[in-house]
Design a protein around this motif. Structure first.
Motif, PDB file in Angstrom:
ATOM      1  N   GLU A   1      45.570   4.663  73.875  1.00  0.00           N
ATOM      2  CA  GLU A   1      46.515   4.941  74.954  1.00  0.00           C
ATOM      3  C   GLU A   1      45.870   4.712  76.319  1.00  0.00           C
ATOM      4  OE1 GLU A   1      49.650   5.317  74.681  1.00  0.00           O
ATOM      5  OE2 GLU A   1      49.636   5.390  72.488  1.00  0.00           O
ATOM      6  N   ASP A   2      44.585   5.039  76.443  1.00  0.00           N
ATOM      7  CA  ASP A   2      43.867   4.745  77.689  1.00  0.00           C
ATOM      8  C   ASP A   2      43.838   3.241  77.948  1.00  0.00           C
ATOM      9  OD1 ASP A   2      43.220   7.455  78.020  1.00  0.00           O
ATOM     10  OD2 ASP A   2      41.358   7.240  76.870  1.00  0.00           O
ATOM     11  N   PHE A   3      43.557   2.483  76.886  1.00  0.00           N
ATOM     12  CA  PHE A   3      43.479   1.026  77.007  1.00  0.00           C
ATOM     13  C   PHE A   3      44.845   0.448  77.347  1.00  0.00           C
ATOM     14  CE2 PHE A   3      43.428  -3.278  75.082  1.00  0.00           C
ATOM     15  CZ  PHE A   3      42.352  -3.816  75.769  1.00  0.00           C
ATOM     16  N   TRP A   4      45.872   0.946  76.700  1.00  0.00           N
ATOM     17  CA  TRP A   4      47.236   0.475  76.956  1.00  0.00           C
ATOM     18  C   TRP A   4      47.628   0.770  78.409  1.00  0.00           C
ATOM     19  CZ3 TRP A   4      50.829  -2.703  75.495  1.00  0.00           C
ATOM     20  CH2 TRP A   4      52.149  -2.514  75.876  1.00  0.00           C
TER      21      TRP A   4
ATOM     22  N   ALA B   1      45.673   0.853  80.950  1.00  0.00           N
ATOM     23  CA  ALA B   1      44.996  -0.113  81.820  1.00  0.00           C
ATOM     24  C   ALA B   1      45.649  -1.489  81.733  1.00  0.00           C
ATOM     25  CB  ALA B   1      43.520  -0.197  81.440  1.00  0.00           C
ATOM     26  N   LEU B   2      45.916  -1.948  80.515  1.00  0.00           N
ATOM     27  CA  LEU B   2      46.433  -3.299  80.314  1.00  0.00           C
ATOM     28  C   LEU B   2      47.874  -3.417  80.788  1.00  0.00           C
ATOM     29  CD1 LEU B   2      45.193  -5.884  78.889  1.00  0.00           C
ATOM     30  CD2 LEU B   2      46.633  -5.291  76.946  1.00  0.00           C
ATOM     31  N   HIS B   3      48.686  -2.436  80.460  1.00  0.00           N
ATOM     32  CA  HIS B   3      50.123  -2.524  80.723  1.00  0.00           C
ATOM     33  C   HIS B   3      50.504  -1.992  82.103  1.00  0.00           C
ATOM     34  CE1 HIS B   3      54.359  -2.806  79.655  1.00  0.00           C
ATOM     35  NE2 HIS B   3      54.536  -1.555  80.070  1.00  0.00           N
ATOM     36  N   TRP B   4      49.808  -0.940  82.549  1.00  0.00           N
ATOM     37  CA  TRP B   4      50.172  -0.290  83.801  1.00  0.00           C
ATOM     38  C   TRP B   4      49.166  -0.518  84.925  1.00  0.00           C
ATOM     39  CZ3 TRP B   4      54.878   1.886  84.373  1.00  0.00           C
ATOM     40  CH2 TRP B   4      55.584   2.230  83.217  1.00  0.00           C
ATOM     41  N   GLY B   5      47.992  -1.094  84.603  1.00  0.00           N
ATOM     42  CA  GLY B   5      46.992  -1.285  85.647  1.00  0.00           C
ATOM     43  C   GLY B   5      46.440   0.020  86.180  1.00  0.00           C
ATOM     44  N   GLN B   6      46.199   0.952  85.255  1.00  0.00           N
ATOM     45  CA  GLN B   6      45.741   2.272  85.626  1.00  0.00           C
ATOM     46  C   GLN B   6      44.543   2.659  84.777  1.00  0.00           C
ATOM     47  OE1 GLN B   6      49.226   4.779  85.735  1.00  0.00           O
ATOM     48  NE2 GLN B   6      48.059   6.473  86.606  1.00  0.00           N
ATOM     49  N   GLY B   7      43.505   3.187  85.392  1.00  0.00           N
ATOM     50  CA  GLY B   7      42.307   3.562  84.671  1.00  0.00           C
ATOM     51  C   GLY B   7      42.472   4.814  83.834  1.00  0.00           C
ATOM     52  N   ARG B   8      41.449   5.100  83.053  1.00  0.00           N
ATOM     53  CA  ARG B   8      41.475   6.273  82.177  1.00  0.00           C
ATOM     54  C   ARG B   8      41.606   7.565  82.976  1.00  0.00           C
ATOM     55  NH1 ARG B   8      36.987   9.161  79.279  1.00  0.00           N
ATOM     56  NH2 ARG B   8      37.895  10.044  77.375  1.00  0.00           N
ATOM     57  N   ASP B   9      41.073   7.558  84.203  1.00  0.00           N
ATOM     58  CA  ASP B   9      41.152   8.741  85.053  1.00  0.00           C
ATOM     59  C   ASP B   9      42.427   8.790  85.884  1.00  0.00           C
ATOM     60  OD1 ASP B   9      40.667   6.660  86.744  1.00  0.00           O
ATOM     61  OD2 ASP B   9      38.842   7.468  87.644  1.00  0.00           O
TER      62      ASP B   9
ATOM     63  N   ASP C   1      49.556  -6.507  69.974  1.00  0.00           N
ATOM     64  CA  ASP C   1      48.429  -7.361  70.361  1.00  0.00           C
ATOM     65  C   ASP C   1      47.402  -6.569  71.164  1.00  0.00           C
ATOM     66  OD1 ASP C   1      49.344  -9.588  69.061  1.00  0.00           O
ATOM     67  OD2 ASP C   1      50.206 -10.539  70.836  1.00  0.00           O
ATOM     68  N   ALA C   2      47.876  -5.646  71.987  1.00  0.00           N
ATOM     69  CA  ALA C   2      46.950  -4.795  72.736  1.00  0.00           C
ATOM     70  C   ALA C   2      46.105  -3.958  71.775  1.00  0.00           C
ATOM     71  CB  ALA C   2      47.722  -3.899  73.699  1.00  0.00           C
ATOM     72  N   LEU C   3      46.720  -3.469  70.713  1.00  0.00           N
ATOM     73  CA  LEU C   3      45.976  -2.686  69.724  1.00  0.00           C
ATOM     74  C   LEU C   3      44.901  -3.542  69.057  1.00  0.00           C
ATOM     75  CD1 LEU C   3      45.612  -0.069  68.128  1.00  0.00           C
ATOM     76  CD2 LEU C   3      47.346  -0.897  66.516  1.00  0.00           C
ATOM     77  N   ALA C   4      45.234  -4.788  68.741  1.00  0.00           N
ATOM     78  CA  ALA C   4      44.248  -5.687  68.133  1.00  0.00           C
ATOM     79  C   ALA C   4      43.089  -5.944  69.097  1.00  0.00           C
ATOM     80  CB  ALA C   4      44.916  -6.997  67.732  1.00  0.00           C
ATOM     81  N   LEU C   5      43.390  -6.169  70.359  1.00  0.00           N
ATOM     82  CA  LEU C   5      42.337  -6.360  71.362  1.00  0.00           C
ATOM     83  C   LEU C   5      41.423  -5.140  71.427  1.00  0.00           C
ATOM     84  CD1 LEU C   5      44.319  -7.970  74.321  1.00  0.00           C
ATOM     85  CD2 LEU C   5      42.286  -8.951  73.261  1.00  0.00           C
TER      86      LEU C   5
END
Length: 433
Positions: free
Chosen positions: A109-112, A114-122, A142-146
């Motif tokens: 969810e943190d990665f998603w 960043a990739l989808h919303w352009g927002q960091g884990r913090d 595809d994001a999950l595979a990455l």
């Protein structure tokens, strides 16, 4: 307007942007919705699936992730490469699963986010040098595979440098204002009226391939025009021009066939031109490894980009007969033996200059830089020993380079603008990388 007036106007613009950004941060209109603390994550056994990891490896190649997230001579994906922008350098972060400096403690969810919303884990907004304006279109599967692939890499401890951005570009409020103007989150939606091949090509070009990040003009705030897509533009802080990718009338690839596009992306050269500059790196690191089906899908999509309106070259045009005549002599002495008197080159060896998108582009930057610094085609599996063009910076002065480039840009079927000595002087000492 006086200098003082300009300063006052600039300060007023900054204040308005910061105020608007502060309001947008409170509204969070383009940021990810908050996730409940007890939200279910992806099971670890799913991330360990070899098939999913392999899928992610291939997608990471299509996205050319390693090029940005690897410093020169460094471990792939460990970050550290400083990416230049007109507003300051931004280092690419560590994507290996190191717990302290990488993605080790990240969830999917943190990665998603960043990739989808352009927002960091913090929760902080990310700088758009990370192309989430395109990556937002990547499908969740595809994001999950990455993510699974990145989590499978050996962890590398490498601290992430601080971005070197001055005020007000280092402010979250400024980023929020920028996003309100240029960022629209949303996954790619297939067009039911188009073929599966076209939709696959559109998905790759618009999303993971993030082609519009280079092949589109940017305004003073670093934003790209939403339409027309892929219409060509100068790459900020790199001094290369990424050509218009339309294959229709007045497009940068007018006259190209789908096979020409496939050949360029696979081998680095085609019957219509050769990849140089940043595109050579893209071919080397990314597109040469794409499947034939994906390359043809991208070519199919590009073929449907609309015709362009005829436009005047941004380089200064003119009928400088004396300059062009001087350039013709230099061309005959220095260039014709490889590229031919008719500018057709030698198939599979030396690229044609007649109708070449690197020659016809509006600014003249590409041709100037190649004449000065040489042309180095990418080394690929299909073309392991490409022919290169030697640099002429030591042999030709600014007047000579301007003359021969102007001659080439106005010969045969080319009708681009001439270039001036000051254009050459500007790019003579520009770093190659």
């Amino acid at each position: 307007m006086s200098r003082t007036g300009k300063v006052i106007l600039a300060l007023a613009v900054v204040i308005v942007l910061l105020a608007g950004g502060w309001w947008l941060l409170r509204q969070r209109s383009t940021t990810a919705p908050s996730r409940p603390a007890n939200a279910a994550g992806v099971p670890e056994r799913r991330l360990d699936d070899p098939a999913l990891i392999e899928q992610g490896r291939y997608l990471a190649i299509l996205g050319d992730c390693a090029s940005c997230h690897t410093r020169r001579g460094g471990t792939p994906y460990a970050g550290g490469r400083r990416l230049p922008t007109p507003f300051g350098d931004v280092p690419a972060p560590n994507l290996t699963p190191d717990r302290e400096t990488g993605l080790g403690d990240w969830t999917f969810e943190d990665f998603w986010r960043a990739l989808h919303w352009g927002q960091g884990r913090d929760g902080r907004l990310l700088y758009p040098v990370f192309s989430y304006t395109s990556f937002t279109k990547v499908h969740r599967d595809d994001a999950l595979a990455l993510f699974a692939y990145l989590k499978s890499l050996p962890p590398v401890r490498q601290d992430n440098p601080t971005p070197a951005l001055p005020f007000p570009y280092n402010m979250q409020a400024s980023l929020a204002a920028w996003r309100s103007l240029y960022f629209q989150p949303g996954e790619f939606v297939p067009d039911p009226a188009k073929s599966a091949e076209w939709n696959r090509g559109a998905y790759l070009v618009e999303g993971l391939g993030h082609c519009n990040e280079c092949h589109a003009p940017r305004d003073a705030l670093g934003g790209t025009a939403k339409k027309p897509q892929l219409s060509g533009g100068q790459i900020p802080a790199q001094d290369w021009y990424a050509p218009d990718l339309s294959m229709q009338a007045n497009g940068g690839l007018a006259g190209w066939s789908e096979q020409d596009v496939v050949d360029l992306l696979k081998t680095g050269h085609s019957a219509r031109g050769t990849a140089f500059g940043p595109m050579a790196e893209v071919v080397t690191q990314s597109t040469q490894f794409a499947t034939e089906a994906d390359l043809r899908a991208m070519a199919t999509y590009l073929k449907t980009l609309p015709p362009r309106r005829p436009s005047r070259a941004s380089a200064e045009a003119g009928d400088d007969a004396e300059q062009v005549q001087a350039g013709a002599k230099i061309y005959a002495d220095r260039c014709a033996s490889c590229h031919g008197k008719d500018g057709q080159g030698v198939a599979g060896v030396y690229p044609p200059l007649d109708g070449n998108s690197a020659v016809d582009e509006p600014t003249g930057i590409n041709a100037i830089r190649i004449v000065l610094l040489g042309g180095f085609a990418p080394t690929t599996a299909a073309n392991p020993r490409p022919y290169s063009m030697p640099p002429f910076a030591q042999e030709l002065d600014d007047h000579d380079v301007a003359a021969v480039v102007s001659y080439i840009r106005q010969s045969w079927s080319n009708h681009a603008g001439t270039v001036l000595e000051r254009d050459v002087a500007k790019y003579r000492h520009t770093p190659v990388d």
